[in-house]
Design a protein around this motif. Structure first.
Motif, short mmCIF file in Angstrom:
data_model
loop_
_atom_site.label_atom_id
_atom_site.label_comp_id
_atom_site.label_asym_id
_atom_site.label_seq_id
_atom_site.Cartn_x
_atom_site.Cartn_y
_atom_site.Cartn_z
N TYR A 74 0.81 -1.23 0.00
CA TYR A 74 0.00 0.00 0.00
C TYR A 74 0.84 1.28 0.00
O TYR A 74 0.28 2.38 -0.09
N GLY A 75 2.16 1.14 0.13
CA GLY A 75 3.04 2.30 0.02
C GLY A 75 2.84 3.32 1.11
O GLY A 75 2.99 4.53 0.88
N GLU A 76 2.45 2.88 2.30
CA GLU A 76 2.22 3.81 3.41
C GLU A 76 2.36 3.06 4.72
O GLU A 76 2.43 1.82 4.74
N ASP A 77 2.38 3.82 5.81
CA ASP A 77 2.41 3.21 7.14
C ASP A 77 1.10 2.42 7.34
O ASP A 77 0.01 2.99 7.19
N PRO A 78 1.18 1.14 7.70
CA PRO A 78 -0.05 0.35 7.88
C PRO A 78 -0.98 0.91 8.96
O PRO A 78 -2.19 0.61 8.94
N VAL A 79 -0.44 1.74 9.85
CA VAL A 79 -1.31 2.37 10.85
C VAL A 79 -2.31 3.29 10.13
O VAL A 79 -3.46 3.43 10.56
N ALA A 80 -1.87 3.87 9.00
CA ALA A 80 -2.76 4.73 8.20
C ALA A 80 -3.67 3.87 7.32
O ALA A 80 -4.84 4.24 7.09
N THR A 81 -3.16 2.75 6.85
CA THR A 81 -3.96 1.91 5.92
C THR A 81 -5.27 1.49 6.57
O THR A 81 -6.33 1.52 5.94
N ARG A 82 -5.21 1.09 7.83
CA ARG A 82 -6.44 0.58 8.45
C ARG A 82 -7.49 1.66 8.68
O ARG A 82 -8.64 1.36 8.98
N GLU A 83 -7.07 2.92 8.55
CA GLU A 83 -8.04 4.02 8.66
C GLU A 83 -8.88 4.16 7.40
O GLU A 83 -9.97 4.73 7.43
N ARG A 84 -8.36 3.68 6.26
CA ARG A 84 -9.09 3.91 5.00
C ARG A 84 -9.60 2.64 4.36
O ARG A 84 -10.34 2.70 3.39
N ARG A 85 -9.19 1.45 4.84
CA ARG A 85 -9.77 0.22 4.33
C ARG A 85 -9.84 -0.82 5.43
O ARG A 85 -9.05 -0.76 6.38
N ARG A 86 -10.77 -1.75 5.33
CA ARG A 86 -10.89 -2.79 6.34
C ARG A 86 -9.69 -3.71 6.22
O ARG A 86 -9.43 -4.28 5.16
N VAL A 87 -8.93 -3.83 7.31
CA VAL A 87 -7.80 -4.76 7.38
C VAL A 87 -8.17 -5.78 8.44
O VAL A 87 -8.23 -5.47 9.63
N ILE A 88 -8.46 -6.99 7.99
CA ILE A 88 -9.09 -7.99 8.86
C ILE A 88 -8.13 -9.15 9.12
O ILE A 88 -7.67 -9.80 8.17
N ALA A 89 -7.85 -9.41 10.38
CA ALA A 89 -7.04 -10.59 10.74
C ALA A 89 -7.98 -11.76 10.99
O ALA A 89 -9.02 -11.60 11.65
N LEU A 90 -7.65 -12.92 10.45
CA LEU A 90 -8.43 -14.13 10.73
C LEU A 90 -7.88 -14.75 12.01
O LEU A 90 -6.71 -15.14 12.05
N THR A 91 -8.71 -14.78 13.04
CA THR A 91 -8.29 -15.33 14.34
C THR A 91 -9.42 -16.17 14.92
O THR A 91 -10.60 -15.83 14.74
N PRO A 92 -9.12 -17.26 15.64
CA PRO A 92 -10.18 -18.10 16.17
C PRO A 92 -11.08 -17.35 17.16
O PRO A 92 -12.25 -17.68 17.31
N GLY A 93 -10.55 -16.34 17.83
CA GLY A 93 -11.33 -15.63 18.86
C GLY A 93 -11.99 -14.37 18.35
O GLY A 93 -12.61 -13.64 19.14
N GLY A 94 -11.92 -14.10 17.05
CA GLY A 94 -12.46 -12.85 16.51
C GLY A 94 -13.98 -12.82 16.47
O GLY A 94 -14.66 -13.75 16.93
N ARG A 95 -14.51 -11.74 15.91
CA ARG A 95 -15.97 -11.60 15.74
C ARG A 95 -16.44 -12.74 14.83
O ARG A 95 -15.79 -13.04 13.83
N MET A 96 -17.55 -13.36 15.21
CA MET A 96 -17.99 -14.54 14.48
C MET A 96 -18.61 -14.15 13.13
O MET A 96 -19.48 -13.29 13.08
N LEU A 97 -18.16 -14.81 12.09
CA LEU A 97 -18.71 -14.56 10.76
C LEU A 97 -20.14 -15.09 10.67
O LEU A 97 -20.40 -16.23 11.03
N ASP A 98 -21.05 -14.25 10.21
CA ASP A 98 -22.41 -14.71 9.90
C ASP A 98 -22.92 -13.90 8.71
O ASP A 98 -22.18 -13.08 8.16
N ASP A 99 -24.16 -14.15 8.31
CA ASP A 99 -24.66 -13.51 7.09
C ASP A 99 -24.65 -11.99 7.20
O ASP A 99 -24.38 -11.30 6.21
N GLY A 100 -24.90 -11.46 8.40
CA GLY A 100 -24.89 -10.01 8.59
C GLY A 100 -23.51 -9.43 8.35
O GLY A 100 -23.35 -8.39 7.69
#
Ligand code: ADE
Length: 231
Positions: A74-100
């Motif tokens: 992305y050519g920028e500090d990743p701290v800035a990247t997450r402000e302008r696009r969803r940066v999602i980590a896949l983790t077992p304890g994260g928010r549960m994926l559902d249709d919503g």
């Protein structure tokens, strides 16, 4: 929809990218691209992980490696990247994926999915580079790749044109059109197989009765037979 998946195993996605709803989505302007952490590591010999401070089993994905990969993309500090696009980590304890959640993600123009391996991510990756954490279930996979594929599959099939038939995605299990209930049963030919008959209403040609029957079945499957929110 532009999806970037950060992974140590980009070739795992080669098969996934050949699936019809994915190729349809691509043909209509979406993209699914993989970024290999190892290609961007600032460390020697392709190192990407390290032993946990404080001891313990397993290896942890390093924050400097993930930062280098995100910066390269992305050519920028990743701290800035997450402000302008969803940066999602896949983790077992994260928010549960559902249709919503899938609907929410399908409305985003761009997504970044970070796959962990081994014992997971250095916590600073989650704290500073990610906007969200998502889980596909309360069990631990060997890495986030399969979970990322689940997310991509569920999101891409929601995009207009990805499925052959628009109605397939509109009135399906857990959708708003069914009030969040599981989908009604489907039948096809033969109408009678070993005496197992298709419900007569489906052969009646009465569209209104078929619709009512389906919604009733859907409510019954949800255990909310009394709920008339669908009518
Ligand atoms: N990574 C490892 N296990 C996972 C899970 N259950 N969901 C999402 N990411 C994961």
């Amino acid at each position: 929809m532009r999806i970037d998946v950060f992974t140590l195993f980009p070739d795992w996605f080669d098969w996934f990218k050949t699936q019809r709803h994915v190729t349809n989505a691509m043909a209509l302007g979406s993209s699914l691209e993989c970024v290999d952490y190892r290609e961007h590591t600032p460390l020697n010999w392709g190192q990407v992980d390290d032993t946990p401070f404080g001891g313990g089993a397993g290896m942890v994905l390093r924050v400097d490696v993930v930062e280098a990969a995100l910066r390269a993309r992305y050519g920028e500090d990743p701290v800035a990247t997450r402000e302008r696009r969803r940066v999602i980590a896949l983790t077992p304890g994260g928010r549960m994926l559902d249709d919503g959640v899938v609907e929410e993600l399908a409305a985003e123009p761009e997504l970044t999915l970070l796959c962990g391996r081994y014992e997971g991510f250095d916590e600073r990756i989650l704290d500073h580079f990610c906007s969200d954490q998502l889980s596909i279930g309360r069990y631990v996979l060997a890495g986030g790749e399969l979970a990322a594929m689940v997310v991509c599959d569920a999101v891409l099939r929601k995009l207009p044109g990805a499925l052959g038939h628009v109605e397939s995605a509109r009135e399906e299990s857990f959708s708003a059109a069914l009030g969040g209930a599981p989908e009604y049963p489907h039948y096809t030919r033969p109408a009678d197989w070993r005496g197992w008959e298709v419900p007569g209403v489906l052969l009646s040609g009465h569209h209104a009765r078929i619709r009512d029957w389906r919604h009733e079945q859907s409510r019954a499957r949800a255990g909310t037979g009394e709920d008339d929110s669908l009518s």
